[in-house]
Design a protein around this motif. Structure first.
Motif, PDB file in Angstrom:
ATOM      1  N   ASP A   1       0.829  -1.199   0.000  1.00  0.00           N
ATOM      2  CA  ASP A   1       0.000   0.000   0.000  1.00  0.00           C
ATOM      3  C   ASP A   1       0.869   1.257   0.000  1.00  0.00           C
ATOM      4  OD1 ASP A   1      -1.883   1.971   0.261  1.00  0.00           O
ATOM      5  OD2 ASP A   1      -2.424   1.488   2.334  1.00  0.00           O
ATOM      6  N   ARG A   2       1.332   1.645  -1.167  1.00  0.00           N
ATOM      7  CA  ARG A   2       2.038   2.913  -1.332  1.00  0.00           C
ATOM      8  C   ARG A   2       1.863   3.400  -2.756  1.00  0.00           C
ATOM      9  NH1 ARG A   2       7.562   1.465  -2.995  1.00  0.00           N
ATOM     10  NH2 ARG A   2       8.009  -0.708  -2.518  1.00  0.00           N
ATOM     11  N   SER A   3       2.126   4.670  -2.967  1.00  0.00           N
ATOM     12  CA  SER A   3       1.837   5.276  -4.267  1.00  0.00           C
ATOM     13  C   SER A   3       3.074   5.490  -5.128  1.00  0.00           C
ATOM     14  CB  SER A   3       1.114   6.613  -4.067  1.00  0.00           C
ATOM     15  OG  SER A   3       1.896   7.472  -3.259  1.00  0.00           O
ATOM     16  N   GLN A   4       4.282   5.346  -4.553  1.00  0.00           N
ATOM     17  CA  GLN A   4       5.510   5.522  -5.323  1.00  0.00           C
ATOM     18  C   GLN A   4       6.350   4.255  -5.287  1.00  0.00           C
ATOM     19  OE1 GLN A   4       7.733   9.094  -4.365  1.00  0.00           O
ATOM     20  NE2 GLN A   4       5.873  10.331  -4.167  1.00  0.00           N
ATOM     21  N   PHE A   5       6.943   3.931  -6.433  1.00  0.00           N
ATOM     22  CA  PHE A   5       7.737   2.715  -6.558  1.00  0.00           C
ATOM     23  C   PHE A   5       8.982   2.993  -7.397  1.00  0.00           C
ATOM     24  CE2 PHE A   5       3.432   1.351  -5.809  1.00  0.00           C
ATOM     25  CZ  PHE A   5       3.546   0.226  -5.012  1.00  0.00           C
ATOM     26  N   PHE A   6      10.076   2.267  -7.088  1.00  0.00           N
ATOM     27  CA  PHE A   6      11.235   2.295  -7.949  1.00  0.00           C
ATOM     28  C   PHE A   6      10.960   1.454  -9.197  1.00  0.00           C
ATOM     29  CE2 PHE A   6      13.669   2.991  -3.868  1.00  0.00           C
ATOM     30  CZ  PHE A   6      14.049   4.293  -4.168  1.00  0.00           C
ATOM     31  N   GLU A   7      11.708   1.738 -10.246  1.00  0.00           N
ATOM     32  CA  GLU A   7      11.598   0.951 -11.468  1.00  0.00           C
ATOM     33  C   GLU A   7      11.890  -0.520 -11.189  1.00  0.00           C
ATOM     34  OE1 GLU A   7      13.013   1.309 -16.147  1.00  0.00           O
ATOM     35  OE2 GLU A   7      14.137   2.351 -14.572  1.00  0.00           O
ATOM     36  N   TYR A   8      11.075  -1.386 -11.760  1.00  0.00           N
ATOM     37  CA  TYR A   8      11.146  -2.847 -11.670  1.00  0.00           C
ATOM     38  C   TYR A   8      10.639  -3.410 -10.342  1.00  0.00           C
ATOM     39  CZ  TYR A   8      14.096  -1.983 -15.721  1.00  0.00           C
ATOM     40  OH  TYR A   8      14.572  -1.532 -16.925  1.00  0.00           O
ATOM     41  N   GLU A   9      10.154  -2.566  -9.433  1.00  0.00           N
ATOM     42  CA  GLU A   9       9.477  -3.097  -8.259  1.00  0.00           C
ATOM     43  C   GLU A   9       8.115  -3.639  -8.683  1.00  0.00           C
ATOM     44  OE1 GLU A   9      10.806  -1.204  -4.119  1.00  0.00           O
ATOM     45  OE2 GLU A   9       9.619   0.185  -5.310  1.00  0.00           O
ATOM     46  N   SER A  10       7.590  -4.589  -7.897  1.00  0.00           N
ATOM     47  CA  SER A  10       6.311  -5.218  -8.227  1.00  0.00           C
ATOM     48  C   SER A  10       5.188  -4.668  -7.355  1.00  0.00           C
ATOM     49  CB  SER A  10       6.395  -6.736  -8.043  1.00  0.00           C
ATOM     50  OG  SER A  10       7.280  -7.300  -8.990  1.00  0.00           O
ATOM     51  N   VAL A  11       3.999  -4.647  -7.925  1.00  0.00           N
ATOM     52  CA  VAL A  11       2.797  -4.240  -7.196  1.00  0.00           C
ATOM     53  C   VAL A  11       1.654  -5.134  -7.635  1.00  0.00           C
ATOM     54  CG1 VAL A  11       2.146  -2.499  -8.917  1.00  0.00           C
ATOM     55  CG2 VAL A  11       1.314  -2.282  -6.568  1.00  0.00           C
ATOM     56  N   SER A  12       0.753  -5.424  -6.695  1.00  0.00           N
ATOM     57  CA  SER A  12      -0.429  -6.225  -6.986  1.00  0.00           C
ATOM     58  C   SER A  12      -1.672  -5.355  -6.801  1.00  0.00           C
ATOM     59  CB  SER A  12      -0.499  -7.436  -6.045  1.00  0.00           C
ATOM     60  OG  SER A  12      -1.706  -8.152  -6.226  1.00  0.00           O
ATOM     61  N   LEU A  13      -2.500  -5.289  -7.827  1.00  0.00           N
ATOM     62  CA  LEU A  13      -3.746  -4.529  -7.799  1.00  0.00           C
ATOM     63  C   LEU A  13      -4.923  -5.497  -7.883  1.00  0.00           C
ATOM     64  CD1 LEU A  13      -2.732  -1.808 -10.423  1.00  0.00           C
ATOM     65  CD2 LEU A  13      -2.506  -1.659  -7.941  1.00  0.00           C
ATOM     66  N   SER A  14      -5.880  -5.351  -6.967  1.00  0.00           N
ATOM     67  CA  SER A  14      -7.014  -6.276  -6.933  1.00  0.00           C
ATOM     68  C   SER A  14      -8.323  -5.518  -6.790  1.00  0.00           C
ATOM     69  CB  SER A  14      -6.883  -7.260  -5.763  1.00  0.00           C
ATOM     70  OG  SER A  14      -5.680  -7.989  -5.835  1.00  0.00           O
ATOM     71  N   CYS A  15      -9.360  -6.040  -7.444  1.00  0.00           N
ATOM     72  CA  CYS A  15     -10.706  -5.488  -7.308  1.00  0.00           C
ATOM     73  C   CYS A  15     -11.444  -6.287  -6.238  1.00  0.00           C
ATOM     74  CB  CYS A  15     -11.462  -5.577  -8.628  1.00  0.00           C
ATOM     75  SG  CYS A  15     -10.753  -4.586  -9.969  1.00  0.00           S
ATOM     76  N   GLU A  16     -11.737  -5.639  -5.124  1.00  0.00           N
ATOM     77  CA  GLU A  16     -12.494  -6.270  -4.058  1.00  0.00           C
ATOM     78  C   GLU A  16     -13.958  -5.883  -4.235  1.00  0.00           C
ATOM     79  OE1 GLU A  16     -10.679  -5.056  -0.416  1.00  0.00           O
ATOM     80  OE2 GLU A  16      -8.870  -6.258  -0.764  1.00  0.00           O
ATOM     81  N   VAL A  17     -14.772  -6.865  -4.584  1.00  0.00           N
ATOM     82  CA  VAL A  17     -16.151  -6.610  -4.987  1.00  0.00           C
ATOM     83  C   VAL A  17     -17.124  -7.252  -4.018  1.00  0.00           C
ATOM     84  CG1 VAL A  17     -17.834  -6.828  -6.864  1.00  0.00           C
ATOM     85  CG2 VAL A  17     -15.391  -6.572  -7.392  1.00  0.00           C
ATOM     86  N   GLN A  18     -18.171  -6.497  -3.653  1.00  0.00           N
ATOM     87  CA  GLN A  18     -19.240  -7.040  -2.839  1.00  0.00           C
ATOM     88  C   GLN A  18     -20.195  -7.805  -3.757  1.00  0.00           C
ATOM     89  OE1 GLN A  18     -21.052  -3.697  -0.916  1.00  0.00           O
ATOM     90  NE2 GLN A  18     -19.223  -3.154   0.261  1.00  0.00           N
ATOM     91  N   GLY A  19     -20.296  -9.117  -3.520  1.00  0.00           N
ATOM     92  CA  GLY A  19     -21.143  -9.930  -4.381  1.00  0.00           C
ATOM     93  C   GLY A  19     -20.358 -10.527  -5.532  1.00  0.00           C
ATOM     94  N   ASN A  20     -20.957 -10.550  -6.720  1.00  0.00           N
ATOM     95  CA  ASN A  20     -20.350 -11.176  -7.891  1.00  0.00           C
ATOM     96  C   ASN A  20     -19.265 -10.284  -8.479  1.00  0.00           C
ATOM     97  OD1 ASN A  20     -19.758 -12.671 -10.129  1.00  0.00           O
ATOM     98  ND2 ASN A  20     -21.780 -12.484 -11.093  1.00  0.00           N
ATOM     99  N   SER A  21     -18.026 -10.806  -8.568  1.00  0.00           N
ATOM    100  CA  SER A  21     -16.913 -10.018  -9.089  1.00  0.00           C
ATOM    101  C   SER A  21     -16.759 -10.145 -10.597  1.00  0.00           C
ATOM    102  CB  SER A  21     -15.609 -10.456  -8.413  1.00  0.00           C
ATOM    103  OG  SER A  21     -15.344 -11.821  -8.691  1.00  0.00           O
ATOM    104  N   ALA A  22     -17.603 -10.941 -11.234  1.00  0.00           N
ATOM    105  CA  ALA A  22     -17.501 -11.143 -12.681  1.00  0.00           C
ATOM    106  C   ALA A  22     -17.697  -9.820 -13.423  1.00  0.00           C
ATOM    107  CB  ALA A  22     -18.537 -12.162 -13.147  1.00  0.00           C
ATOM    108  N   GLY A  23     -16.860  -9.582 -14.404  1.00  0.00           N
ATOM    109  CA  GLY A  23     -17.003  -8.384 -15.229  1.00  0.00           C
ATOM    110  C   GLY A  23     -16.200  -7.189 -14.745  1.00  0.00           C
ATOM    111  N   TRP A  24     -15.630  -7.271 -13.541  1.00  0.00           N
ATOM    112  CA  TRP A  24     -14.806  -6.173 -13.038  1.00  0.00           C
ATOM    113  C   TRP A  24     -13.361  -6.354 -13.511  1.00  0.00           C
ATOM    114  CZ3 TRP A  24     -16.312  -1.823 -10.384  1.00  0.00           C
ATOM    115  CH2 TRP A  24     -17.629  -1.814  -9.923  1.00  0.00           C
ATOM    116  N   ARG A  25     -12.699  -5.260 -13.851  1.00  0.00           N
ATOM    117  CA  ARG A  25     -11.323  -5.329 -14.319  1.00  0.00           C
ATOM    118  C   ARG A  25     -10.549  -4.112 -13.835  1.00  0.00           C
ATOM    119  NH1 ARG A  25     -14.720  -3.370 -18.137  1.00  0.00           N
ATOM    120  NH2 ARG A  25     -14.032  -1.647 -19.463  1.00  0.00           N
ATOM    121  N   VAL A  26      -9.216  -4.263 -13.727  1.00  0.00           N
ATOM    122  CA  VAL A  26      -8.342  -3.147 -13.363  1.00  0.00           C
ATOM    123  C   VAL A  26      -7.999  -2.380 -14.636  1.00  0.00           C
ATOM    124  CG1 VAL A  26      -6.140  -2.462 -12.356  1.00  0.00           C
ATOM    125  CG2 VAL A  26      -7.366  -4.431 -11.422  1.00  0.00           C
TER     126      VAL A  26
END
Length: 203
Positions: free
Chosen positions: A34-59
């Motif tokens: 959970d941060r907004s700045q990263f060095f080049e080649y660092e990894s980050v994971s982004l996820s959609c946390e959905v109430q109910g059916n998560s089908a159809g949601w995308r980043v």
């Protein structure tokens, strides 16, 4: 008419998305770490946390160049419900979750500077009353960990440890933060910290 800087453009888009998402609910974008700045080649994971059916949601994202696209097209790799990225400077931009019907989540600004200094600050809103630690990080081995922290352009703290802690954040702590180093490492980009709500006390 003055041209908007990349930071002003991102903040404008971010505030527009936050305003438009009010009342829609149903999904939130999580960022790990959970941060907004990263060095080049660092990894980050982004996820959609959905109430109910998560089908159809995308980043999806809108970069500083104005390119709107979704994960697993020309950037990111889908792993389950998460989008995994190994970041480069052109990945800087605004990210959010979007459904097929046009609903969307909160938006997060991610910055990958070309310089050697970043500010570790929360990408997601922090809750009023919580403790928050900001860290000034240097790529490589710095000769001096002493950092100056700025809020809205004004110096607020000099820290010999390279970090500063706000024991209990309040709405007045909301704003633009950056850090600099007295040696040659330079300064970080600015990041916006949002403070919201009240902490729920456990009984």
């Amino acid at each position: 008419m003055r041209e908007l800087t990349p930071l002003c453009w991102q903040l404008l888009l971010l505030s527009t998305l936050v305003y438009c998402s009010l009342g829609q609910g149903g999904a939130s974008l999580s960022v790990s770490p959970d941060r907004s700045q990263f060095f080049e080649y660092e990894s980050v994971s982004l996820s959609c946390e959905v109430q109910g059916n998560s089908a159809g949601w995308r980043v999806v994202r809108n970069t500083e160049r104005g390119n709107l696209s979704e994960c697993n097209t020309d950037w990111g790799k889908l792993k389950g419900s998460s989008c995994i990225m190994s970041l480069i400077p052109s990945d800087s931009g605004v990210y959010w979750c979007e459904s097929g019907s046009g609903k969307h989540s909160n938006a997060v600004n991610i910055t990958v500077p070309a310089g050697a200094v970043i500010l570790e600050s929360p990408a997601l809103p922090v809750t009023k009353g919580d403790s928050v630690t900001l860290r000034c990080r240097y790529q490589g081995t710095p000769s001096d960990l002493t950092a100056d922290f700025y809020k809205d352009g004004s110096l607020i703290r000099n820290a010999t440890t390279g970090e500063m802690t706000i024991p209990a954040v309040s709405k007045s702590d909301e704003g633009l933060y950056k850090c600099t180093n007295s040696s040659s490492e330079g300064e970080s980009p600015e990041s916006w910290m949002t403070v919201t709500g009240d902490r729920v006390e456990e009984e």
